[in-house]
Write a protein that holds these residues in place. Structure first.
Motif, PDB file in Angstrom:
ATOM      1  N   PRO A  96       4.640  -6.245   3.285  1.00  0.00           N
ATOM      2  CA  PRO A  96       5.144  -5.090   4.042  1.00  0.00           C
ATOM      3  C   PRO A  96       4.201  -4.799   5.208  1.00  0.00           C
ATOM      4  CG  PRO A  96       5.093  -4.623   1.671  1.00  0.00           C
ATOM      5  CD  PRO A  96       4.349  -5.908   1.885  1.00  0.00           C
ATOM      6  N   ARG A  97       4.742  -4.731   6.406  1.00  0.00           N
ATOM      7  CA  ARG A  97       3.925  -4.573   7.615  1.00  0.00           C
ATOM      8  C   ARG A  97       3.984  -3.134   8.086  1.00  0.00           C
ATOM      9  NH1 ARG A  97       5.949  -8.503  10.472  1.00  0.00           N
ATOM     10  NH2 ARG A  97       4.261  -9.956  10.044  1.00  0.00           N
ATOM     11  N   ILE A  98       2.819  -2.524   8.264  1.00  0.00           N
ATOM     12  CA  ILE A  98       2.721  -1.132   8.703  1.00  0.00           C
ATOM     13  C   ILE A  98       1.988  -1.085  10.045  1.00  0.00           C
ATOM     14  CG2 ILE A  98       1.794   1.146   8.178  1.00  0.00           C
ATOM     15  CD1 ILE A  98       2.038   0.429   5.202  1.00  0.00           C
ATOM     16  N   LEU A  99       2.583  -0.421  11.025  1.00  0.00           N
ATOM     17  CA  LEU A  99       1.965  -0.271  12.332  1.00  0.00           C
ATOM     18  C   LEU A  99       1.306   1.094  12.422  1.00  0.00           C
ATOM     19  CD1 LEU A  99       4.814  -1.590  14.691  1.00  0.00           C
ATOM     20  CD2 LEU A  99       3.117  -2.902  13.396  1.00  0.00           C
ATOM     21  N   LEU A 100       0.107   1.142  12.989  1.00  0.00           N
ATOM     22  CA  LEU A 100      -0.531   2.403  13.344  1.00  0.00           C
ATOM     23  C   LEU A 100      -0.339   2.602  14.838  1.00  0.00           C
ATOM     24  CD1 LEU A 100      -1.951   1.837  10.560  1.00  0.00           C
ATOM     25  CD2 LEU A 100      -3.843   3.191  11.450  1.00  0.00           C
TER      26      LEU A 100
ATOM     27  N   TYR B 234       7.691  -2.430   8.164  1.00  0.00           N
ATOM     28  CA  TYR B 234       8.131  -1.703   6.976  1.00  0.00           C
ATOM     29  C   TYR B 234       8.049  -0.206   7.237  1.00  0.00           C
ATOM     30  CZ  TYR B 234       7.090   0.558   2.465  1.00  0.00           C
ATOM     31  OH  TYR B 234       7.036   1.415   1.406  1.00  0.00           O
ATOM     32  N   GLY B 235       7.056   0.175   8.056  1.00  0.00           N
ATOM     33  CA  GLY B 235       6.899   1.580   8.394  1.00  0.00           C
ATOM     34  C   GLY B 235       5.896   1.757   9.520  1.00  0.00           C
ATOM     35  N   VAL B 236       5.909   2.932  10.129  1.00  0.00           N
ATOM     36  CA  VAL B 236       4.978   3.277  11.197  1.00  0.00           C
ATOM     37  C   VAL B 236       4.209   4.532  10.791  1.00  0.00           C
ATOM     38  CG1 VAL B 236       4.751   4.116  13.578  1.00  0.00           C
ATOM     39  CG2 VAL B 236       6.357   2.254  13.050  1.00  0.00           C
ATOM     40  N   ILE B 237       2.896   4.470  10.879  1.00  0.00           N
ATOM     41  CA  ILE B 237       2.052   5.651  10.731  1.00  0.00           C
ATOM     42  C   ILE B 237       1.683   6.101  12.133  1.00  0.00           C
ATOM     43  CG2 ILE B 237      -0.142   6.573   9.903  1.00  0.00           C
ATOM     44  CD1 ILE B 237      -0.053   4.461   7.673  1.00  0.00           C
TER      45      ILE B 237
ATOM     46  N   PRO C 172      11.088   3.829  10.019  1.00  0.00           N
ATOM     47  CA  PRO C 172      10.520   4.670   8.964  1.00  0.00           C
ATOM     48  C   PRO C 172       9.149   5.171   9.400  1.00  0.00           C
ATOM     49  CG  PRO C 172      11.430   2.630   8.054  1.00  0.00           C
ATOM     50  CD  PRO C 172      11.403   2.464   9.539  1.00  0.00           C
ATOM     51  N   LEU C 173       8.866   6.448   9.134  1.00  0.00           N
ATOM     52  CA  LEU C 173       7.737   7.084   9.796  1.00  0.00           C
ATOM     53  C   LEU C 173       6.954   8.004   8.858  1.00  0.00           C
ATOM     54  CD1 LEU C 173       6.503   7.456  12.697  1.00  0.00           C
ATOM     55  CD2 LEU C 173       8.109   9.356  12.990  1.00  0.00           C
ATOM     56  N   ILE C 174       5.636   8.005   9.026  1.00  0.00           N
ATOM     57  CA  ILE C 174       4.749   9.007   8.443  1.00  0.00           C
ATOM     58  C   ILE C 174       3.883   9.543   9.570  1.00  0.00           C
ATOM     59  CG2 ILE C 174       2.759   9.407   6.922  1.00  0.00           C
ATOM     60  CD1 ILE C 174       3.877   7.310   5.023  1.00  0.00           C
ATOM     61  N   LEU C 175       3.741  10.863   9.650  1.00  0.00           N
ATOM     62  CA  LEU C 175       2.861  11.465  10.643  1.00  0.00           C
ATOM     63  C   LEU C 175       1.543  11.864   9.989  1.00  0.00           C
ATOM     64  CD1 LEU C 175       5.145  13.882  12.729  1.00  0.00           C
ATOM     65  CD2 LEU C 175       4.735  11.434  13.043  1.00  0.00           C
ATOM     66  N   VAL C 176       0.438  11.552  10.646  1.00  0.00           N
ATOM     67  CA  VAL C 176      -0.884  11.986  10.203  1.00  0.00           C
ATOM     68  C   VAL C 176      -1.456  12.900  11.273  1.00  0.00           C
ATOM     69  CG1 VAL C 176      -3.223  11.279   9.628  1.00  0.00           C
ATOM     70  CG2 VAL C 176      -1.293   9.896   8.855  1.00  0.00           C
TER      71      VAL C 176
ATOM     72  N   GLN D  27      -1.123   7.239  -1.100  1.00  0.00           N
ATOM     73  CA  GLN D  27      -0.077   7.562  -2.067  1.00  0.00           C
ATOM     74  C   GLN D  27       1.304   7.620  -1.418  1.00  0.00           C
ATOM     75  OE1 GLN D  27      -1.716  11.255  -3.764  1.00  0.00           O
ATOM     76  NE2 GLN D  27      -2.036  10.147  -5.689  1.00  0.00           N
ATOM     77  N   HIS D  28       1.342   7.872  -0.111  1.00  0.00           N
ATOM     78  CA  HIS D  28       2.621   8.003   0.594  1.00  0.00           C
ATOM     79  C   HIS D  28       3.127   6.688   1.187  1.00  0.00           C
ATOM     80  CE1 HIS D  28       2.177  12.345   0.246  1.00  0.00           C
ATOM     81  NE2 HIS D  28       3.401  12.470   0.707  1.00  0.00           N
ATOM     82  N   LEU D  29       2.410   5.587   0.973  1.00  0.00           N
ATOM     83  CA  LEU D  29       2.828   4.324   1.578  1.00  0.00           C
ATOM     84  C   LEU D  29       4.149   3.823   1.015  1.00  0.00           C
ATOM     85  CD1 LEU D  29      -0.563   2.397   1.926  1.00  0.00           C
ATOM     86  CD2 LEU D  29       0.669   3.763   3.632  1.00  0.00           C
ATOM     87  N   THR D  30       4.548   4.341  -0.134  1.00  0.00           N
ATOM     88  CA  THR D  30       5.847   3.964  -0.701  1.00  0.00           C
ATOM     89  C   THR D  30       6.927   4.968  -0.320  1.00  0.00           C
ATOM     90  OG1 THR D  30       5.361   5.147  -2.749  1.00  0.00           O
ATOM     91  CG2 THR D  30       4.793   2.806  -2.678  1.00  0.00           C
ATOM     92  N   LYS D  31       6.584   5.930   0.565  1.00  0.00           N
ATOM     93  CA  LYS D  31       7.508   7.027   0.859  1.00  0.00           C
ATOM     94  C   LYS D  31       7.916   7.080   2.325  1.00  0.00           C
ATOM     95  CE  LYS D  31       5.391   9.737  -2.865  1.00  0.00           C
ATOM     96  NZ  LYS D  31       4.676  10.977  -3.231  1.00  0.00           N
ATOM     97  N   PHE D  32       7.855   5.929   3.004  1.00  0.00           N
ATOM     98  CA  PHE D  32       8.326   5.893   4.385  1.00  0.00           C
ATOM     99  C   PHE D  32       9.826   6.176   4.425  1.00  0.00           C
ATOM    100  CE2 PHE D  32       4.485   3.359   5.141  1.00  0.00           C
ATOM    101  CZ  PHE D  32       4.090   3.841   6.389  1.00  0.00           C
ATOM    102  N   VAL D  33      10.230   7.043   5.320  1.00  0.00           N
ATOM    103  CA  VAL D  33      11.659   7.322   5.514  1.00  0.00           C
ATOM    104  C   VAL D  33      11.935   7.448   7.009  1.00  0.00           C
ATOM    105  CG1 VAL D  33      12.035   8.466   3.296  1.00  0.00           C
ATOM    106  CG2 VAL D  33      11.258   9.811   5.246  1.00  0.00           C
ATOM    107  N   ARG D  34      13.174   7.194   7.379  1.00  0.00           N
ATOM    108  CA  ARG D  34      13.571   7.386   8.766  1.00  0.00           C
ATOM    109  C   ARG D  34      13.811   8.869   9.019  1.00  0.00           C
ATOM    110  NH1 ARG D  34      15.326   2.235   7.683  1.00  0.00           N
ATOM    111  NH2 ARG D  34      15.022   0.747   9.406  1.00  0.00           N
ATOM    112  N   PRO D  35      13.363   9.376  10.150  1.00  0.00           N
ATOM    113  CA  PRO D  35      13.563  10.796  10.448  1.00  0.00           C
ATOM    114  C   PRO D  35      15.043  11.169  10.440  1.00  0.00           C
ATOM    115  CG  PRO D  35      12.025   9.800  11.998  1.00  0.00           C
ATOM    116  CD  PRO D  35      12.622   8.679  11.210  1.00  0.00           C
ATOM    117  N   HIS D  36      15.362  12.356   9.916  1.00  0.00           N
ATOM    118  CA  HIS D  36      16.758  12.797   9.981  1.00  0.00           C
ATOM    119  C   HIS D  36      17.014  13.652  11.211  1.00  0.00           C
ATOM    120  CE1 HIS D  36      15.382  16.341   7.222  1.00  0.00           C
ATOM    121  NE2 HIS D  36      15.333  16.738   8.477  1.00  0.00           N
TER     122      HIS D  36
END
Length: 204
Positions: free
Chosen positions: A27-31, A106-109, A133-137, A180-189
């Motif tokens: 799974p590839r994650i971009l920062l 797989y997701g973007v941080i 799929p996105l997570i904001l830090v 812990q949130h790396l399995t919780k990537f979701v696309r913004p609604h």
């Protein structure tokens, strides 16, 4: 007292002109983030000291990648160049946009300087357009508090429909929660609306 957010150079394996593999089974994650938001510090905390630095093909722009195994899953991380937007006006912005389009993340941080939230959310708006799929830090949280800046992180998470994590990367605050949130990537609604003329034009 403000904390310095200048990262200490890590040991790196130089591999110039080596393209990031496009067929990775991990799974590839971009920062992604604006310049000087502590993105590379966060990347170093996630992937450790041993990473690879490559010139993106056809450019002098360096891209860093490494790996993290957590919760029984191994991830590949790519630390993209700091950008102000995804409508390329520089090589850094073009490379970040191309990686976003070509590497099938797989997701973007997205790392945001919490004391410059509006600037960060301008980039968030563009990432939403890419439907990733996105997570904001929200990094540098301590500096925002010192400036008496109040951010409703839970409200922002609810509005966008993605996880929002507060962090102080230089003190490792928020790193465990992020893992812990790396399995919780979701696309913004949340989907921005444009002028009806533009909406009609892009519907064809």
């Amino acid at each position: 007292m403000s904390h310095s957010h200048t990262s200490t150079p890590t040991r790196k394996t130089e591999s110039l002109h080596c393209e990031i593999p496009n067929d990775s089974a991990l799974p590839r994650i971009l920062l992604i983030g604006n310049p000087n938001v502590g993105k590379s510090v966060l990347f170093g905390l996630l992937t450790g000291k041993y990473v690879t630095v490559s010139n993106y093909p056809g450019t002098s722009v360096e891209v860093t990648f490494g790996r993290l195994k957590t919760g029984g899953v191994e991830y590949e991380f790519i630390d993209t160049p700091g950008v102000n937007g995804l409508q390329p006006r520089s090589d850094d912005e073009r490379v970040t946009r191309d990686i976003l389009l070509e590497k099938r993340p797989y997701g973007v941080i997205q790392v945001i300087d919490a004391k410059n939230l509006l600037r960060g959310l301008t980039l968030t708006h563009q990432l939403i357009e890419y439907d990733v799929p996105l997570i904001l830090v929200l990094n540098m949280w301590d500096e925002a508090e010192e400036r008496h800046i109040t951010i409703d992180a839970k409200g922002l998470s609810k509005a966008l429909g993605v996880p929002v994590i507060t962090a102080i990367a230089t003190m490792r605050v928020g790193i465990h929660e992020l893992k812990q949130h790396l399995t919780k990537f979701v696309r913004p609604h949340f989907h921005p609306e444009f002028h009806p003329v533009i909406e009609e034009a892009v519907s064809y």
